[in-house]
Design a protein around this motif. Structure first.
Motif: not given
Ligand code: AMP
Length: 281
Positions: A212-222, A244-259
């Motif tokens: 889904l991410v590779k296909e361009g989905e950026k919304n973690p909720q979806k 879906l969290v930041d790999p360093q802080t483990l905080e949830p991300v609002k948009i997927i625009d990096k690993p």
């Protein structure tokens, strides 16, 4: 290979090795070893002059309703596997040896333990960091290997080592999987053969998230919603969390625009299984 059950004996051996300038590599485990553990052991064998593996089912890291009593144990089998890997010392203390009746000191990483497993297993990571610090003090390793299968644990241990200036290098090891993709785990032994089929939903869900991410989905909720529906298509499953969290802080991300780290905990029958994958957009 020596089997050591007391702290004083273990300390004596590690102090002697330190004096000789030997590099001690350490793999802490709860035993009932599988190929995932053994991959860590082989890595440690490569990285150190002396190899210590601990086997200790740590009561401190299990909640009152968790599987401490039922956790699988087979010391004889573990010893024969470790012997083949040229382990120098297996440290397998009893709970009484590790925790005297007046035990009252804990170490806690406060922030990284808030989300993911920490949110559902209160006290778990405090139990983990406390026992790992005790084991580090007893074994005195120069290097210790932890699996990325327990990604949050690895991050928490790295934070503890940094915050408390411990003289040990922490090395992560990629998750070892069965042929079909199921992450190896001592808890997989809880699965019936039908549940074993369903257990594959964790790995498949991670691949779906990646697609889904590779296909361009950026919304973690979806993505979370789609993964939840997908997993519940498998019998015997109950999702505890999908994040879906930041790999360093483990905080949830609002948009997927990096690993991003996709992490899951799912009950399959009575087995609580976890898995994770870093996904690059
Ligand atoms: P445990 O015995 O479950 O406490 O695990 C001991 C160590 O082995 C931990 O660092 C785990 O992350 C690691 N480990 C467990 N399963 C796997 C696996 N499938 N692949 C890689 N490392 C693992």
């Amino acid at each position: 290979m020596e089997l050591i059950k007391t702290i004083s004996q273990m300390k004596k051996i590690s102090s002697k090795w330190k004096k000789e300038g030997q590099k001690i590599a350490f793999v802490p485990t709860m035993g009932f070893l599988h190929e995932g553990h053994l991959a860590l052991v082989r890595k440690a064998r490569e990285l150190g002059d002396k190899l210590v593996v601990s086997i200790f089912v740590n009561p401190l890291q299990f909640g009152p309703k968790e599987d401490f009593r039922d956790y699988p144990r087979d010391l004889e089998r573990d010893l024969s596997l470790l012997e083949k890997e040229e382990t120098d010392v297996v440290f397998a203390p009893s709970a009484e040896e590790m925790y005297s009746p007046d035990f009252q000191t804990y170490v806690e990483v406060t922030k990284l333990t808030q989300n993911l497993c920490g949110a559902f297993r209160p006290g778990h990571f405090k139990g983990v960091t406390t026992v790992v610090l005790k084991l580090f003090n007893i074994v005195k390793p120069d290097i210790a290997i932890f699996g990325e299968k327990d990604y949050q644990q690895l991050q928490v241990i790295k934070q503890m080592v940094k915050d408390l200036n411990l003289d040990v290098e922490i090395v992560g090891h990629p998750t070892v999987r069965e042929k079909d993709g199921l992450a190896m785990s001592s808890r997989n032994t809880y699965l019936s053969s039908l549940e074993r089929n369903s257990a594959l939903c964790l790995y498949k869900a991670l691949l779906l998230a990646e697609k889904l991410v590779k296909e361009g989905e950026k919304n973690p909720q979806k993505i979370k919603k789609q993964l939840e529906n997908f997993i519940h298509g498998f019998p015997f499953t109950k999702v505890q969390y999908i994040e879906l969290v930041d790999p360093q802080t483990l905080e949830p991300v609002k948009i997927i625009d990096k690993p991003v780290l996709c992490a899951l905990a799912v009950y399959v029958g009575k087995a609580r299984l976890i898995d994770n994958k870093i996904i690059n957009p």
